[in-house]
Every structure is written in structure tokens, then in C-alpha cells.
Design a protein around this motif. Structure first.
Motif, PDB file in Angstrom:
ATOM      1  N   LEU A  24     -41.609  30.931 -12.649  1.00 24.32           N
ATOM      2  CA  LEU A  24     -41.612  31.096 -14.097  1.00 24.32           C
ATOM      3  C   LEU A  24     -42.955  31.640 -14.555  1.00 24.32           C
ATOM      4  O   LEU A  24     -43.017  32.541 -15.400  1.00 24.32           O
ATOM      5  CB  LEU A  24     -41.324  29.760 -14.789  1.00 24.32           C
ATOM      6  CG  LEU A  24     -41.365  29.759 -16.310  1.00 24.32           C
ATOM      7  CD1 LEU A  24     -40.269  30.664 -16.866  1.00 24.32           C
ATOM      8  CD2 LEU A  24     -41.229  28.357 -16.841  1.00 24.32           C
ATOM      9  N   ARG A  25     -44.037  31.139 -13.973  1.00 28.79           N
ATOM     10  CA  ARG A  25     -45.373  31.644 -14.297  1.00 28.79           C
ATOM     11  C   ARG A  25     -45.494  33.117 -13.898  1.00 28.79           C
ATOM     12  O   ARG A  25     -46.075  33.920 -14.612  1.00 28.79           O
ATOM     13  CB  ARG A  25     -46.427  30.808 -13.583  1.00 28.79           C
ATOM     14  CG  ARG A  25     -47.829  31.256 -13.874  1.00 28.79           C
ATOM     15  CD  ARG A  25     -48.823  30.462 -13.035  1.00 28.79           C
ATOM     16  NE  ARG A  25     -50.131  31.040 -13.165  1.00 28.79           N
ATOM     17  CZ  ARG A  25     -50.618  32.000 -12.392  1.00 28.79           C
ATOM     18  NH1 ARG A  25     -49.882  32.487 -11.416  1.00 28.79           N
ATOM     19  NH2 ARG A  25     -51.824  32.481 -12.581  1.00 28.79           N
ATOM     20  N   LEU A  35     -51.071  33.067 -17.706  1.00 24.57           N
ATOM     21  CA  LEU A  35     -51.307  31.635 -17.817  1.00 24.57           C
ATOM     22  C   LEU A  35     -52.053  31.134 -16.576  1.00 24.57           C
ATOM     23  O   LEU A  35     -51.783  31.596 -15.467  1.00 24.57           O
ATOM     24  CB  LEU A  35     -49.977  30.884 -17.946  1.00 24.57           C
ATOM     25  CG  LEU A  35     -49.128  31.227 -19.161  1.00 24.57           C
ATOM     26  CD1 LEU A  35     -47.772  30.559 -19.052  1.00 24.57           C
ATOM     27  CD2 LEU A  35     -49.835  30.784 -20.423  1.00 24.57           C
ATOM     28  N   PRO A  36     -52.944  30.166 -16.729  1.00 18.53           N
ATOM     29  CA  PRO A  36     -53.633  29.604 -15.570  1.00 18.53           C
ATOM     30  C   PRO A  36     -52.686  28.752 -14.737  1.00 18.53           C
ATOM     31  O   PRO A  36     -51.739  28.161 -15.255  1.00 18.53           O
ATOM     32  CB  PRO A  36     -54.750  28.762 -16.182  1.00 18.53           C
ATOM     33  CG  PRO A  36     -54.259  28.417 -17.535  1.00 18.53           C
ATOM     34  CD  PRO A  36     -53.406  29.577 -17.984  1.00 18.53           C
ATOM     35  N   TYR A  40     -50.057  23.944 -14.202  1.00 19.41           N
ATOM     36  CA  TYR A  40     -48.770  23.843 -13.517  1.00 19.41           C
ATOM     37  C   TYR A  40     -48.887  22.996 -12.252  1.00 19.41           C
ATOM     38  O   TYR A  40     -48.025  22.175 -11.963  1.00 19.41           O
ATOM     39  CB  TYR A  40     -48.226  25.235 -13.183  1.00 19.41           C
ATOM     40  CG  TYR A  40     -47.787  25.969 -14.414  1.00 19.41           C
ATOM     41  CD1 TYR A  40     -46.581  25.663 -15.019  1.00 19.41           C
ATOM     42  CD2 TYR A  40     -48.585  26.945 -14.984  1.00 19.41           C
ATOM     43  CE1 TYR A  40     -46.176  26.312 -16.164  1.00 19.41           C
ATOM     44  CE2 TYR A  40     -48.189  27.603 -16.123  1.00 19.41           C
ATOM     45  CZ  TYR A  40     -46.984  27.291 -16.712  1.00 19.41           C
ATOM     46  OH  TYR A  40     -46.595  27.928 -17.849  1.00 19.41           O
ATOM     47  N   MET A  41     -49.968  23.210 -11.513  1.00 22.05           N
ATOM     48  CA  MET A  41     -50.184  22.396 -10.316  1.00 22.05           C
ATOM     49  C   MET A  41     -50.351  20.926 -10.700  1.00 22.05           C
ATOM     50  O   MET A  41     -49.792  20.034 -10.053  1.00 22.05           O
ATOM     51  CB  MET A  41     -51.410  22.890  -9.551  1.00 22.05           C
ATOM     52  CG  MET A  41     -51.201  24.228  -8.886  1.00 22.05           C
ATOM     53  SD  MET A  41     -52.690  24.950  -8.161  1.00 22.05           S
ATOM     54  CE  MET A  41     -53.460  23.606  -7.348  1.00 22.05           C
TER      55      MET A  41
END
Length: 69
Positions: A24-25, A35-36, A40-41
Motif C-alpha cells: 500500500l505504501r 510516506l516514511p 508502518y514498521m
């Protein structure tokens, strides 16, 4: 209440979720929205910790196969 979850099933589910979020990113990056990855991680690791905590809280892992009969 007991949660009937194997460790392998939980880990595979979390891996699939992580890949979906990463893809998605990547799609958003292709659309021009950069986005960074760190949030997410952090989200994936937080979800993993929450899932493991809930399994342990609700009875632990299934360690022996069910007996038929």
C-alpha cells in the motif's frame, strides 16, 4: 475462553498483513504521496505484540493436536 491459534498461523497472518501494508505504501509512492516507512514498521510490530498478548491472555498457544473422539 481459549484461543485456538497456532504460532505458525499467527506469524503467517502477521507477515501477510505486513506485506499488504508495505505494498500500500508502494502504491501511494507511485501516486506521488511519499510516506516514511518507520510508522508502518512500528504499526506492524505493535500489532504483532498486541496479537501475542491477546493469545497469551486468553489461554495461550495450542501445543498439542486435538484428540478426535
Amino acid at each position: 475462553m481459549s484461543v485456538d491459534v497456532t504460532r505458525g498461523g499467527l506469524l503467517v497472518g502477521l507477515a501477510i498483513f505486513g506485506v499488504i501494508i508495505y505494498e500500500l505504501r508502494t502504491v501511494l509512492d507511485a501516486l506521488g504521496i511519499s510516506l516514511p516507512i518507520v510508522p508502518y514498521m512500528a504499526g506492524v510490530f505493535a500489532l504483532a505484540g498486541l496479537a501475542i498478548w491477546l493469545v497469551v491472555l486468553n489461554g495461550g498457544w495450542r501445543t498439542e493436536p486435538d484428540e478426535a473422539g
